[in-house]
Scaffold this motif. Structure first.
Motif, PDB file in Angstrom:
ATOM      1  N   ASN A   1       2.378 -20.382   7.526  1.00 48.62           N
ATOM      2  CA  ASN A   1       1.988 -20.267   8.929  1.00 48.62           C
ATOM      3  C   ASN A   1       0.566 -19.750   9.105  1.00 48.62           C
ATOM      4  O   ASN A   1       0.167 -19.418  10.204  1.00 48.62           O
ATOM      5  CB  ASN A   1       2.969 -19.378   9.695  1.00 48.62           C
ATOM      6  CG  ASN A   1       3.057 -17.983   9.104  1.00 48.62           C
ATOM      7  OD1 ASN A   1       2.348 -17.646   8.167  1.00 48.62           O
ATOM      8  ND2 ASN A   1       3.930 -17.170   9.651  1.00 48.62           N
ATOM      9  N   SER A   2      -0.182 -19.684   8.040  1.00 49.47           N
ATOM     10  CA  SER A   2      -1.577 -19.279   8.135  1.00 49.47           C
ATOM     11  C   SER A   2      -2.446 -20.523   8.218  1.00 49.47           C
ATOM     12  O   SER A   2      -2.106 -21.568   7.668  1.00 49.47           O
ATOM     13  CB  SER A   2      -1.980 -18.452   6.915  1.00 49.47           C
ATOM     14  OG  SER A   2      -1.240 -17.246   6.882  1.00 49.47           O
TER      15      SER A   2
ATOM     16  N   HIS B   1      -0.431 -28.414  -0.226  1.00 48.88           N
ATOM     17  CA  HIS B   1      -0.194 -28.433   1.221  1.00 48.88           C
ATOM     18  C   HIS B   1      -1.475 -28.085   1.982  1.00 48.88           C
ATOM     19  O   HIS B   1      -1.879 -28.785   2.917  1.00 48.88           O
ATOM     20  CB  HIS B   1       0.926 -27.458   1.586  1.00 48.88           C
ATOM     21  CG  HIS B   1       1.064 -27.222   3.057  1.00 48.88           C
ATOM     22  ND1 HIS B   1       1.729 -28.096   3.885  1.00 48.88           N
ATOM     23  CD2 HIS B   1       0.595 -26.227   3.842  1.00 48.88           C
ATOM     24  CE1 HIS B   1       1.668 -27.640   5.131  1.00 48.88           C
ATOM     25  NE2 HIS B   1       0.994 -26.511   5.131  1.00 48.88           N
ATOM     26  N   TYR B   2      -2.119 -27.003   1.598  1.00 46.75           N
ATOM     27  CA  TYR B   2      -3.345 -26.581   2.269  1.00 46.75           C
ATOM     28  C   TYR B   2      -4.516 -27.509   1.940  1.00 46.75           C
ATOM     29  O   TYR B   2      -5.376 -27.756   2.782  1.00 46.75           O
ATOM     30  CB  TYR B   2      -3.687 -25.134   1.912  1.00 46.75           C
ATOM     31  CG  TYR B   2      -2.882 -24.128   2.687  1.00 46.75           C
ATOM     32  CD1 TYR B   2      -3.288 -23.720   3.958  1.00 46.75           C
ATOM     33  CD2 TYR B   2      -1.712 -23.582   2.176  1.00 46.75           C
ATOM     34  CE1 TYR B   2      -2.558 -22.793   4.690  1.00 46.75           C
ATOM     35  CE2 TYR B   2      -0.977 -22.655   2.893  1.00 46.75           C
ATOM     36  CZ  TYR B   2      -1.403 -22.268   4.149  1.00 46.75           C
ATOM     37  OH  TYR B   2      -0.683 -21.353   4.871  1.00 46.75           O
ATOM     38  N   SER B   3      -4.539 -28.003   0.713  1.00 40.01           N
ATOM     39  CA  SER B   3      -5.635 -28.874   0.282  1.00 40.01           C
ATOM     40  C   SER B   3      -5.685 -30.161   1.108  1.00 40.01           C
ATOM     41  O   SER B   3      -6.763 -30.634   1.468  1.00 40.01           O
ATOM     42  CB  SER B   3      -5.492 -29.194  -1.204  1.00 40.01           C
ATOM     43  OG  SER B   3      -6.554 -29.988  -1.639  1.00 40.01           O
ATOM     44  N   THR B   4      -4.524 -30.729   1.422  1.00 37.17           N
ATOM     45  CA  THR B   4      -4.495 -31.966   2.203  1.00 37.17           C
ATOM     46  C   THR B   4      -5.054 -31.757   3.616  1.00 37.17           C
ATOM     47  O   THR B   4      -5.465 -32.713   4.260  1.00 37.17           O
ATOM     48  CB  THR B   4      -3.070 -32.549   2.304  1.00 37.17           C
ATOM     49  OG1 THR B   4      -2.217 -31.593   2.925  1.00 37.17           O
ATOM     50  CG2 THR B   4      -2.532 -32.936   0.937  1.00 37.17           C
ATOM     51  N   GLN B   5      -5.065 -30.518   4.052  1.00 40.22           N
ATOM     52  CA  GLN B   5      -5.623 -30.186   5.366  1.00 40.22           C
ATOM     53  C   GLN B   5      -7.056 -29.666   5.279  1.00 40.22           C
ATOM     54  O   GLN B   5      -7.629 -29.243   6.290  1.00 40.22           O
ATOM     55  CB  GLN B   5      -4.741 -29.121   6.026  1.00 40.22           C
ATOM     56  CG  GLN B   5      -3.314 -29.573   6.232  1.00 40.22           C
ATOM     57  CD  GLN B   5      -2.438 -28.434   6.725  1.00 40.22           C
ATOM     58  OE1 GLN B   5      -2.881 -27.590   7.512  1.00 40.22           O
ATOM     59  NE2 GLN B   5      -1.209 -28.400   6.266  1.00 40.22           N
TER      60      GLN B   5
ATOM     61  N   LYS C   1     -11.895 -29.875  -6.300  1.00 35.46           N
ATOM     62  CA  LYS C   1     -10.569 -29.517  -5.791  1.00 35.46           C
ATOM     63  C   LYS C   1     -10.517 -29.390  -4.273  1.00 35.46           C
ATOM     64  O   LYS C   1      -9.520 -28.953  -3.728  1.00 35.46           O
ATOM     65  CB  LYS C   1     -10.101 -28.195  -6.426  1.00 35.46           C
ATOM     66  CG  LYS C   1      -9.946 -28.231  -7.923  1.00 35.46           C
ATOM     67  CD  LYS C   1      -8.736 -29.038  -8.312  1.00 35.46           C
ATOM     68  CE  LYS C   1      -8.540 -28.962  -9.824  1.00 35.46           C
ATOM     69  NZ  LYS C   1      -7.439 -29.773 -10.276  1.00 35.46           N
ATOM     70  N   GLY C   2     -11.583 -29.740  -3.598  1.00 35.67           N
ATOM     71  CA  GLY C   2     -11.588 -29.637  -2.139  1.00 35.67           C
ATOM     72  C   GLY C   2     -11.519 -28.207  -1.651  1.00 35.67           C
ATOM     73  O   GLY C   2     -10.976 -27.932  -0.585  1.00 35.67           O
ATOM     74  N   ILE C   3     -12.074 -27.299  -2.426  1.00 34.97           N
ATOM     75  CA  ILE C   3     -12.080 -25.886  -2.063  1.00 34.97           C
ATOM     76  C   ILE C   3     -13.370 -25.601  -1.310  1.00 34.97           C
ATOM     77  O   ILE C   3     -14.446 -25.998  -1.736  1.00 34.97           O
ATOM     78  CB  ILE C   3     -11.990 -24.995  -3.326  1.00 34.97           C
ATOM     79  CG1 ILE C   3     -10.690 -25.271  -4.076  1.00 34.97           C
ATOM     80  CG2 ILE C   3     -12.106 -23.526  -2.954  1.00 34.97           C
ATOM     81  CD1 ILE C   3     -10.643 -24.659  -5.457  1.00 34.97           C
ATOM     82  N   SER C   4     -13.262 -24.896  -0.207  1.00 38.20           N
ATOM     83  CA  SER C   4     -14.449 -24.534   0.566  1.00 38.20           C
ATOM     84  C   SER C   4     -14.770 -23.066   0.361  1.00 38.20           C
ATOM     85  O   SER C   4     -13.879 -22.234   0.200  1.00 38.20           O
ATOM     86  CB  SER C   4     -14.217 -24.787   2.056  1.00 38.20           C
ATOM     87  OG  SER C   4     -14.034 -26.168   2.289  1.00 38.20           O
ATOM     88  N   LEU C   5     -16.037 -22.789   0.403  1.00 35.46           N
ATOM     89  CA  LEU C   5     -16.522 -21.425   0.250  1.00 35.46           C
ATOM     90  C   LEU C   5     -16.551 -20.750   1.616  1.00 35.46           C
ATOM     91  O   LEU C   5     -17.091 -21.305   2.573  1.00 35.46           O
ATOM     92  CB  LEU C   5     -17.920 -21.460  -0.361  1.00 35.46           C
ATOM     93  CG  LEU C   5     -18.532 -20.140  -0.771  1.00 35.46           C
ATOM     94  CD1 LEU C   5     -17.719 -19.493  -1.879  1.00 35.46           C
ATOM     95  CD2 LEU C   5     -19.963 -20.371  -1.240  1.00 35.46           C
TER      96      LEU C   5
END
Length: 143
Positions: A5-6, A37-41, A80-84
């Protein structure tokens, strides 16, 4: 899977390293499913302080990376689609005034970042887990 839910998933520094290095500690389905789950968003984040922390570990030879740290960081963020997540004035001031958390400045900034952006922290750090549980912050403890 826990209740997600975050708005964001904030990876603690060691979790970021484990993810990029395909460490077995993350190869339990529930952790990778949450990250996916979070990565797809487009909602997986690392705090800018994690780059500093990573640099300190490499400089002290407590962590050996497969390539130059600049390359490792850039490629890990790209692949990995990670944002800073930058350290805003609000995050820095919040981290300085937090009560009930130990003195590690990186941990304090990671916690303040999670509060500031409404993120669930994924961590194996017992101090962070305890703080989150006592202050109703969303945490995904890695065991």
């Amino acid at each position: 899977m826990p209740k997600v839910n975050s708005k964001y998933l904030l990876l603690d520094t060691h979790v970021w390293v484990w993810l990029i290095n395909a460490d077995d500690r993350l190869n339990r389905n529930k952790y990778l499913k949450i990250i996916e789950h979070y990565s797809t968003q487009g909602a997986v984040r690392v705090s800018a302080v994690s780059i500093w922390e990573l640099g300190m570990l490499v400089a002290k030879e407590r962590l050996i990376l497969s390539k130059n740290i600049h390359q490792w960081v850039q490629e890990s963020l790209d692949s990995k689609g990670i944002s800073l997540e930058s350290l805003s004035i609000d995050i820095l001031l919040e981290s300085a005034s937090m009560e009930g958390v130990h003195g590690d400045p990186a941990d304090r900034m990671i916690l303040a970042t999670a509060l500031n952006i409404n993120a669930m922290i994924m961590t194996a750090d017992k101090e962070i887990i305890t703080y989150c549980r006592h202050h109703n912050l969303n945490v995904m403890p890695i065991r």
